[in-house]
Design a protein around this motif. Structure first.
Motif, PDB file in Angstrom:
ATOM      1  N   GLY A  12      -1.662  -6.017  -0.558  1.00  0.00           N
ATOM      2  CA  GLY A  12      -1.385  -5.599   0.812  1.00  0.00           C
ATOM      3  C   GLY A  12      -1.957  -6.585   1.827  1.00  0.00           C
ATOM      4  N   THR A  13      -1.270  -6.760   2.939  1.00  0.00           N
ATOM      5  CA  THR A  13      -1.743  -7.683   3.970  1.00  0.00           C
ATOM      6  C   THR A  13      -2.510  -6.928   5.052  1.00  0.00           C
ATOM      7  N   ALA A  14      -3.252  -7.672   5.855  1.00  0.00           N
ATOM      8  CA  ALA A  14      -4.000  -7.069   6.958  1.00  0.00           C
ATOM      9  C   ALA A  14      -3.037  -6.398   7.939  1.00  0.00           C
ATOM     10  N   ARG A  18      -3.046  -2.508   9.174  1.00  0.00           N
ATOM     11  CA  ARG A  18      -3.063  -2.068  10.579  1.00  0.00           C
ATOM     12  C   ARG A  18      -1.967  -1.043  10.823  1.00  0.00           C
ATOM     13  N   ALA A  19      -0.785  -1.321  10.264  1.00  0.00           N
ATOM     14  CA  ALA A  19       0.346  -0.404  10.445  1.00  0.00           C
ATOM     15  C   ALA A  19       0.047   0.951   9.801  1.00  0.00           C
ATOM     16  N   LEU A  20      -0.601   0.897   8.611  1.00  0.00           N
ATOM     17  CA  LEU A  20      -0.939   2.145   7.912  1.00  0.00           C
ATOM     18  C   LEU A  20      -1.898   2.982   8.748  1.00  0.00           C
ATOM     19  N   PHE A  21      -2.934   2.327   9.280  1.00  0.00           N
ATOM     20  CA  PHE A  21      -3.902   3.071  10.082  1.00  0.00           C
ATOM     21  C   PHE A  21      -3.262   3.636  11.356  1.00  0.00           C
ATOM     22  N   ALA A  22      -2.295   2.922  11.885  1.00  0.00           N
ATOM     23  CA  ALA A  22      -1.594   3.429  13.067  1.00  0.00           C
ATOM     24  C   ALA A  22      -0.874   4.737  12.731  1.00  0.00           C
ATOM     25  N   GLU A  43       7.238   3.237   3.664  1.00  0.00           N
ATOM     26  CA  GLU A  43       8.041   2.294   4.446  1.00  0.00           C
ATOM     27  C   GLU A  43       7.298   0.964   4.623  1.00  0.00           C
ATOM     28  N   ILE A  44       5.997   1.065   4.872  1.00  0.00           N
ATOM     29  CA  ILE A  44       5.197  -0.144   5.129  1.00  0.00           C
ATOM     30  C   ILE A  44       5.032  -0.988   3.865  1.00  0.00           C
ATOM     31  N   TYR A  45       4.722  -0.321   2.748  1.00  0.00           N
ATOM     32  CA  TYR A  45       4.396  -1.075   1.531  1.00  0.00           C
ATOM     33  C   TYR A  45       5.550  -1.124   0.531  1.00  0.00           C
ATOM     34  N   GLY A  46       6.516  -0.226   0.709  1.00  0.00           N
ATOM     35  CA  GLY A  46       7.604  -0.152  -0.265  1.00  0.00           C
ATOM     36  C   GLY A  46       7.258   0.703  -1.466  1.00  0.00           C
ATOM     37  N   TYR A  47       6.004   1.054  -1.614  1.00  0.00           N
ATOM     38  CA  TYR A  47       5.551   1.940  -2.686  1.00  0.00           C
ATOM     39  C   TYR A  47       4.169   2.461  -2.339  1.00  0.00           C
ATOM     40  N   LEU A  48       3.640   3.362  -3.183  1.00  0.00           N
ATOM     41  CA  LEU A  48       2.359   3.999  -2.858  1.00  0.00           C
ATOM     42  C   LEU A  48       1.337   3.767  -3.970  1.00  0.00           C
ATOM     43  N   PRO A  49       0.732   2.604  -4.015  1.00  0.00           N
ATOM     44  CA  PRO A  49      -0.265   2.343  -5.053  1.00  0.00           C
ATOM     45  C   PRO A  49      -1.548   3.122  -4.792  1.00  0.00           C
ATOM     46  N   VAL A  52      -3.482   2.406  -1.573  1.00  0.00           N
ATOM     47  CA  VAL A  52      -2.949   2.993  -0.342  1.00  0.00           C
ATOM     48  C   VAL A  52      -3.227   4.503  -0.316  1.00  0.00           C
ATOM     49  N   GLN A  53      -3.000   5.161  -1.455  1.00  0.00           N
ATOM     50  CA  GLN A  53      -3.227   6.611  -1.503  1.00  0.00           C
ATOM     51  C   GLN A  53      -4.701   6.948  -1.266  1.00  0.00           C
ATOM     52  N   THR A  54      -5.591   6.088  -1.734  1.00  0.00           N
ATOM     53  CA  THR A  54      -7.022   6.336  -1.533  1.00  0.00           C
ATOM     54  C   THR A  54      -7.380   6.279  -0.049  1.00  0.00           C
ATOM     55  N   VAL A  55      -6.837   5.294   0.647  1.00  0.00           N
ATOM     56  CA  VAL A  55      -7.091   5.196   2.089  1.00  0.00           C
ATOM     57  C   VAL A  55      -6.566   6.452   2.790  1.00  0.00           C
ATOM     58  N   ILE A  56      -5.349   6.854   2.421  1.00  0.00           N
ATOM     59  CA  ILE A  56      -4.751   8.034   3.054  1.00  0.00           C
ATOM     60  C   ILE A  56      -5.616   9.271   2.806  1.00  0.00           C
TER      61      ILE A  56
END
Lengths: 163, 584
Positions: A12-14, A18-22, A43-49, A52-56
């Motif tokens: 994942g890129t920075a 940023r988009a995820l946190f938004a 939508e942002i990553y194309g999938y949910l690794p 990403v799920q941990t941050v959410i």
């Protein structure tokens, strides 16, 4: 239980973060807003690794399992990214009755992955799909934009070798 | 009130009551499976269905709340349609169920098995179809999961969420649905706290504690070994249930006799360890209050709570009492003081504990619990259920046993110790000794602190002794613990001393206790019934009701430890904690 971690390392890129946190901040105060957050993340990553799920989970204040339960319940979410070559096996009625199951099985054996999975090198991803409108060629698969029809399963090795 | 009829018989029931509860009040028992009152009310399993006037289809009686619109309706609970539906539902469940019932740990106690018998299921193969290739999870120290026996009732998920841990859940959908951890990771890699509440509510053999009875039998049959056992306060309040005695029966004496019949060389009581804990903990508390130490001090007896604190509230680790749990204290004294006194080589001692708790299996493996670094404090920890299994295996007729006693020292506890098994008990026990100390060791210092008793989730109280004010708070169940901690953090609750037990109601409802079928659990407060046993034992203790009055305690401090907080006590009876970063 075998840990179902994505075979491809997370990259994942920075900017994506940023988009995820938004998206998360937009929904944080709304109870029951996990769905739109997951949709945004997909939508942002194309999938949910798991990364990403941990941050959410942490940001939304729910256990990771709750997020994972939703991500695996709805078919709109994917746990793996698409490969460089995306293989879709048509499981529509015509293809199914003409042996799409065998074709899918052969692909799984050759690639060593399940539908929804991706090879560790990121080259191939595999998924089953519904009718792609080529019933006359049943059973049929697509690799990116290439269509292969009237398959028996025996051709799979040769087809994959082209990529 | 609503006037309705059950199978044609008129009755008046309170509005808002579910059909299943209203029926029960009127002597009609509707079977249930997924329903756990106040915990899992999802109407998913379709076992509790009934026919009802005006309803288009069968109604799930566990979630249907009666209202004035139901006035005059007749509800059929045993009509041919209802009975056939229940039977078919059970047969559908069996179509994808591992039916190795004879070798199942729950055989005889399985709720699914009972329902099948009651419903007259005569053909378990009625529906033959695809079966799921299910996973097992053996990773955790305290339990295993065998999803081939899981019926997806979600009771375990509800119990875990109720604890605000939530590391298990239903993943995937439809036929592929399975109860697992996120990303199917092994339970041991999650922030599971080992409380075992999921096992307690599992209706089948899908969840079970890790069975360590084999190790105990092996030790008992080894002539080289000296096998000692200790039993936690709460075990005596539940063990009888495994042998048909009603919930709330005290079996302290029978239990001691059974342990001797099993062949243990010495039978100790964790109550002694509990008294030791109070001696050390009250000393620590007074020290912290007088010397501006870290407050509030929080109890450390519950290993489930310790795991929770280490994973979810690591910033509170300095608040945890440094005291080991009673189990570990008893163990540490066994392999030092007792071994020396009896002239036994500690290397030959196999120290076994019987606990109402699955987290104790984890606790004995904690590295920082190994006293002196030479021998582990404890070697094997089994649950109340496993002890019942051993008694069965030895074909001991438990209900007919005469009462026996424990070995002394290490076998006698005060009344303060036995109430450790109920929420608020540790607090009350600590106050008995702390207040006595603060009032200049006044023999007439108060005994009972009833404000901290009862099954209420969060309790607070204040007491004053010789000008020193002690504010206390008690929580049981990790959801209540979290509520309490947040209130302490926000300043809403001010406390010097906090007791937290991981299991709702305390150890009497621990994850290692005898499983109570939902048909009883839903209509009885097992926490209060079992706690009653302990409070009665306390009241009737003629020797000592305060820990410091216990003759065994006086002897062990006199001959060995010298005084609470001594160098030796610190070495053997205290421990430390470490933050964990397991997946939450």
């Amino acid at each position: 239980m075998a840990f179902k971690k994505c075979a491809v390392p997370f990259a994942g890129t920075a900017e994506q973060e940023r988009a995820l946190f938004a998206v998360i901040n937009e929904h944080k105060s709304i109870s029951g807003a996990l769905m739109p957050v997951l949709q945004g993340a997909q939508e942002i990553y194309g999938y949910l690794p798991i990364e990403v799920q941990t941050v959410i989970a942490e940001e939304m204040g729910v256990p990771l399992e709750k997020v994972y339960g939703i991500a695996t319940f709805y078919s709109q979410f994917s746990l793996n990214p698409k490969g460089k070559y995306k293989i879709s096996v048509c499981m529509g009625t015509a293809c199914y009755v003409r042996g799409a199951g065998e074709v899918l099985k052969k692909l799984q054996e050759n690639l060593g992955i399940e539908p929804g999975g991706i090879t560790p090198d990121g080259k191939f991803s595999l998924e089953d799909c519904r009718c792609i409108g080529a019933c006359g060629l049943a059973p049929v698969i697509m690799i990116n934009d290439d269509v292969y029809g009237r398959l028996t399963g025996k051709e799979i090795g040769d087809i994959l070798a082209k990529y | 009130m609503v006037n309705i009829k059950f199978n044609g018989k008129e009755c008046a029931v309170a509005e808002g009551l579910t059909i299943v509860e209203a029926a029960r009040e009127n002597g009609v028992n509707i079977p249930t499976l997924c329903w756990l009152k106040d915990m899992n009310e999802i109407g998913a399993c379709r076992i509790c269905v009934v026919e009802m006037d005006g309803a288009r289809s069968l109604v799930a009686s566990c979630v249907y709340k009666l209202s004035k619109f139901d006035e005059g309706k007749n509800i059929l609970t045993q009509s041919p349609t209802v009975l056939e539906s229940r039977k078919t539902t059970l047969q559908l469940m069996l179509s994808d169920h591992n039916r190795k019932c004879l070798s199942c740990v729950m055989s005889g106690g399985c709720e699914l098995q009972t329902l099948c018998r009651e419903a007259g299921v005569d053909d378990e193969n009625r529906f033959e179809g695809e079966t799921k290739d299910c996973d097992t999870d053996n990773s955790a120290a305290h339990m295993y999961r065998d999803n081939s026996k899981c019926i997806n009732c979600r009771r375990c998920v509800a119990a875990c969420e109720h604890q605000r841990v939530g590391v298990i859940g239903a993943n995937e959908r439809g036929f592929r649905t399975e109860i697992t951890c996120a990303f199917d990771m092994p339970l041991a890699e999650t922030a599971c706290v080992s409380c075992g509440q999921c096992i307690n509510v599992c209706p089948t053999g899908a969840l079970s504690e890790k069975d360590d009875t084999g190790k105990v039998w092996e030790a008992l049959n080894d002539p080289e070994k000296v096998v000692v056992v200790q039993t936690a306060p709460a075990v005596r309040a539940a063990l009888g249930e495994a042998f048909g005695l009603p919930v709330g029966t005290c079996v302290e004496g029978k239990m001691a006799t059974a342990l001797r019949k099993l062949g243990f060389d010495a039978v100790f009581d964790t109550n002694f360890g509990a008294d030791l804990t109070i001696m050390e903990e009250s000393n620590e508390l007074i020290g912290r209050i007088k010397n501006n130490g870290v407050l509030p001090m929080i109890t450390s007896c519950s290993p489930g709570w310790i795991r929770y604190c280490e994973a979810y509230y690591p910033e509170l680790l300095p608040n945890l009492s440094s005291c080991k749990s009673p189990q570990q204290m008893n163990g540490a004294i066994t392999k030092t003081y007792w071994a020396e006194k009896m002239n036994v080589d500690p290397a030959k001692i196999v120290s076994v504990s019987v606990m109402p708790c699955t987290a104790k299996k984890f606790e004995i493996s904690r590295r920082n619990q190994s006293g002196q670094g030479t021998y582990p404090d404890l070697d094997i920890s089994i649950t109340t259920r496993e002890l019942a299994r051993m008694i069965d295996k030895a074909r001991i007729r438990f209900a007919d046993l005469p009462d026996g006693g424990f070995d002394s020292p290490l076998g006698n506890g005060s009344g303060a110790a036995v109430i450790f098994g109920a929420t608020g008990g540790v607090m009350e026990a600590a106050l008995r000794t702390a207040v006595w100390k603060l009032t200049g060791e006044d023999a007439d210092s108060p005994i009972e602190f009833k404000e901290v008793r009862g099954v209420k989730g969060v309790k607070t109280a204040a007491c004053k002794a010789n000008g020193v004010e002690i504010n206390v708070a008690v929580a049981s169940g990790l959801d209540n613990a979290r509520t309490l901690i947040e209130k302490v953090k926000s300043g809403e609750i001010k406390a010097h001393f906090i007791e937290i037990m991981a299991c709702p109601g305390g150890c009497v409802n621990g994850g290692g206790q005898i499983r109570v079928p939902s048909q009883i659990r839903n209509f009885t407060d097992i926490r209060a019934e079992r706690a009653g046993v302990l409070y009665r034992l306390d009241e009737n203790n003629k020797v000592a009701r305060k820990s410091h009055e216990s003759p065994d305690i006086k002897q062990v401090y006199g001959e060995f430890l010298s005084e609470p907080g001594s160098h030796k006590a610190h070495e053997l009876l205290h421990t430390s904690y470490k933050a964990s970063n397991l997946r939450k």
